[in-house]
Design a protein around this motif. Structure first.
Motif, PDB file in Angstrom:
ATOM      1  N   ASP A  90       0.842  -1.226   0.000  1.00  0.00           N
ATOM      2  CA  ASP A  90       0.000   0.000   0.000  1.00  0.00           C
ATOM      3  C   ASP A  90       0.860   1.252   0.000  1.00  0.00           C
ATOM      4  OD1 ASP A  90      -2.262  -1.552   0.019  1.00  0.00           O
ATOM      5  OD2 ASP A  90      -2.536  -1.455   2.220  1.00  0.00           O
ATOM      6  N   LYS A  91       1.950   1.222   0.791  1.00  0.00           N
ATOM      7  CA  LYS A  91       2.824   2.390   0.814  1.00  0.00           C
ATOM      8  C   LYS A  91       3.519   2.592  -0.520  1.00  0.00           C
ATOM      9  CE  LYS A  91       3.793   2.712   5.750  1.00  0.00           C
ATOM     10  NZ  LYS A  91       3.353   4.112   5.838  1.00  0.00           N
ATOM     11  N   GLU A  97       2.298   1.798  -3.486  1.00  0.00           N
ATOM     12  CA  GLU A  97       1.289   2.346  -4.420  1.00  0.00           C
ATOM     13  C   GLU A  97       1.005   3.824  -4.105  1.00  0.00           C
ATOM     14  OE1 GLU A  97      -2.060  -0.181  -4.092  1.00  0.00           O
ATOM     15  OE2 GLU A  97      -1.125  -1.890  -5.151  1.00  0.00           O
ATOM     16  N   SER A  98       0.919   4.150  -2.826  1.00  0.00           N
ATOM     17  CA  SER A  98       0.657   5.542  -2.455  1.00  0.00           C
ATOM     18  C   SER A  98       1.814   6.437  -2.888  1.00  0.00           C
ATOM     19  CB  SER A  98       0.438   5.639  -0.940  1.00  0.00           C
ATOM     20  OG  SER A  98       0.298   6.976  -0.556  1.00  0.00           O
ATOM     21  N   ARG A 143       1.654   7.063  -6.630  1.00  0.00           N
ATOM     22  CA  ARG A 143       0.616   8.029  -7.037  1.00  0.00           C
ATOM     23  C   ARG A 143       1.043   9.474  -6.753  1.00  0.00           C
ATOM     24  NH1 ARG A 143      -2.889   4.274  -4.593  1.00  0.00           N
ATOM     25  NH2 ARG A 143      -2.970   5.617  -2.741  1.00  0.00           N
ATOM     26  N   ASP A 144       1.723   9.667  -5.600  1.00  0.00           N
ATOM     27  CA  ASP A 144       2.063  11.030  -5.201  1.00  0.00           C
ATOM     28  C   ASP A 144       3.481  11.427  -5.555  1.00  0.00           C
ATOM     29  OD1 ASP A 144      -0.446  11.039  -4.112  1.00  0.00           O
ATOM     30  OD2 ASP A 144       0.240  10.542  -2.068  1.00  0.00           O
ATOM     31  N   ASP A 162      -1.029   6.560   9.356  1.00  0.00           N
ATOM     32  CA  ASP A 162      -1.232   6.840   7.924  1.00  0.00           C
ATOM     33  C   ASP A 162      -2.714   6.829   7.564  1.00  0.00           C
ATOM     34  OD1 ASP A 162       1.453   7.109   7.540  1.00  0.00           O
ATOM     35  OD2 ASP A 162       1.757   5.001   6.957  1.00  0.00           O
ATOM     36  N   ARG A 207      -4.799   9.932   6.060  1.00  0.00           N
ATOM     37  CA  ARG A 207      -5.628   9.881   4.836  1.00  0.00           C
ATOM     38  C   ARG A 207      -7.064  10.313   5.130  1.00  0.00           C
ATOM     39  NH1 ARG A 207      -2.733   5.023   3.906  1.00  0.00           N
ATOM     40  NH2 ARG A 207      -4.495   3.815   4.764  1.00  0.00           N
TER      41      ARG A 207
END
Length: 490
Positions: A19-20, A22-23, A26-27, A109, A113
């Motif tokens: 998840d980290k 992918e995050s 994206r950013d 986290d 979010r």
């Protein structure tokens, strides 16, 4: 060995690592370089923690297998990987503490979010609130504009309502006047019935007298001796009456008296209101209009009495008293005037009345108008006044002056008078009297301070002078009026 593996499975460290990643992907292009480095170090630390837990599990698994169990696997897989100069120190923290820190980081986290999501939502709500505020301000401005328009329309409506109220009051006054007219007409109906009865009595009396005269003519021997000579033709204007018999003027005196008094009342009820309506189109002051009408009636009576005296003198000079035997010239003249009322030059009287009103200082009139507007009232009043001079005794108008003491026997108060006022402000219609007896009541306006108000308005009003054309016409009619008597009619 089973407990560390179970804890590693429950913490879902690899899912968190995924998840980290992918995050961060994206950013990556939206955040700064320093934030990217922090993200990378965070992932390295997380992977190191996971590897530390895995090495702990590897150690436990190798210990459970004995001294030589799994040696081949370690030689073929672990040692070559370690040979790439990768080394990792054992963490100073315990395995349970490391897992707890990972879980806390995951919770933070997730909260970050959620807070970011809430922040975006709050920003959207703030934008929508600003839009609603702008819309409300626009609606407030429109409401203010509508309020101003409503105020202006209300002011206009109020003015229109005041005009309607004034118009309704004027209509109410005219309705009261019409009601008075109808009441007087109902009263005059009884007078007409009495007049009809008097005329019937007069006709029966004349029929009886005619029968007696015919009998006397048929039985007279003097007419028998003169039967060969043609009889004397009797005309309407020259028929003599026998000695001692009443003239036509004397016979019809009572019926003419009743008819003329009733006609004078009708002048007040009908012709006066018509003249008042006509004058109100040119003169805005109702008091001045009523004064004009009152003075017109007074001048009409004066002009008619003067015209009657001149007419009577001409008739007496023209008629021969010897043609009537014992009948006096005075009676013959009156009888002739009664029979030939149409010979009266009424237009000359009208011109004389208008000329007198033009120089009267008590009244004023717009220069663009003329007193000819009320010539109908003047003509009918002159006819009635001239015919009244043939009565015995002749009725006349009562003396009237502004500021005199109000007399209830001669006048009645107008609808706008002050009932407690003792003095007459001005007259609306004159009273008709016969000696001391009042035949028809007049109308007057009574108000307090009448004499004082007259002293305030003592400045002379603008008088009107006769134009040259009207002066010539007036003089020519006065000079030609004696020639109206024809010898054939006499």
């Amino acid at each position: 060995m089973a407990d560390p593996l179970r804890r590693l499975t429950n913490t879902s460290s690899f899912n968190l690592l995924q998840d980290k990643l992918e995050s961060w992907h994206r950013d990556y292009h939206t955040i700064s370089c320093e934030q990217n480095l922090n993200r990378c170090c965070e992932l390295i630390e997380l992977s190191a923690k996971i590897q530390s837990q895995l090495f702990t599990i590897l150690n436990l698994v190798a210990a459970e297998g004995g001294q030589y169990a799994g040696v081949d696997t370690l030689k073929t897989r672990l040692l070559p990987w370690l040979g790439t100069c990768f080394s990792m120190a054992r963490p100073s923290l315990a395995d349970d503490s490391s897992l707890q820190l990972i879980q806390d980081s995951v919770d933070k986290d997730r909260r970050i979010r959620e807070l970011s999501v809430h922040h975006v939502t709050d920003k959207q709500e703030l934008c929508s609130t600003r839009l609603q505020l702008d819309s409300t301000r626009a609606e407030l401005v429109d409401a203010q504009v509508e309020l101003d328009q409503t105020k202006s329309q209300s002011a206009t409506t109020l003015l229109a309502t005041e005009e309607e109220i004034l118009q309704l009051r004027a209509d109410l006054r005219s309705a009261h006047e019409q009601l008075d007219v109808y009441r007087r007409k109902m009263k005059n109906a009884d007078d007409d019935e009495r007049q009809i009865q008097l005329l019937r009595d007069e006709v029966s009396y004349l029929s009886t007298e005619k029968t007696q005269l015919q009998e006397r003519l048929s039985s007279s021997p003097r007419w028998a001796t003169r039967s060969s000579t043609p009889p004397l033709r009797l005309t309407r204007s020259s028929s003599p009456s026998r000695s001692g018999s009443p003239t036509r003027a004397q016979l019809t005196n009572s019926s003419r008296h009743t008819r003329l008094v009733s006609r004078f009342s009708n002048l007040h009820a009908v012709e006066r209101l018509e003249a008042q309506t006509t004058l109100r189109r040119h003169v805005g002051d109702l008091e001045m209009v009523q004064k004009i009408i009152f003075i017109a009636v007074e001048e009409s009576f004066k002009a008619s009495k003067l015209a009657y005296r001149h007419f009577k003198l001409r008739v007496r000079k023209t008629l021969s008293p010897s043609r009537f035997g014992l009948e006096s010239a005075e009676g013959a003249a009156v009888d002739y005037i009664v029979r030939n009322m149409d010979l009266h030059d009424i237009q000359a009287s009208i011109n004389e009345v208008i000329g007198a009103m033009n120089v009267n200082p008590r009244i004023s009139f717009p220069p663009e108008a003329d007193f000819v507007l009320i010539s109908t009232l003047i003509r009918e009043t002159c006819r009635v006044a001239f015919a009244m001079q043939t009565l015995d005794p002749p009725p006349d108008l009562a003396f009237a002056s502004d500021g005199e003491l109000y007399d209830d026997r001669k006048y009645r108060r107008s609808y706008d008078s002050e009932l407690s006022a003792p003095l007459v402000m001005y007259h609306v219609w004159p009273a008709l009297v016969e000696g001391d007896a009042v035949l028809v009541k007049g109308e007057a306006v009574t108000r307090r301070g009448a004499v004082w108000s007259r002293s305030r308005s003592s400045s002379p009003l603008r008088s009107r002078s006769l134009s040259p054309t009207r002066t010539l016409a007036f003089s020519s009619r006065r000079s030609l009026s004696p020639g109206r008597l024809s010898a054939s009619r006499l």
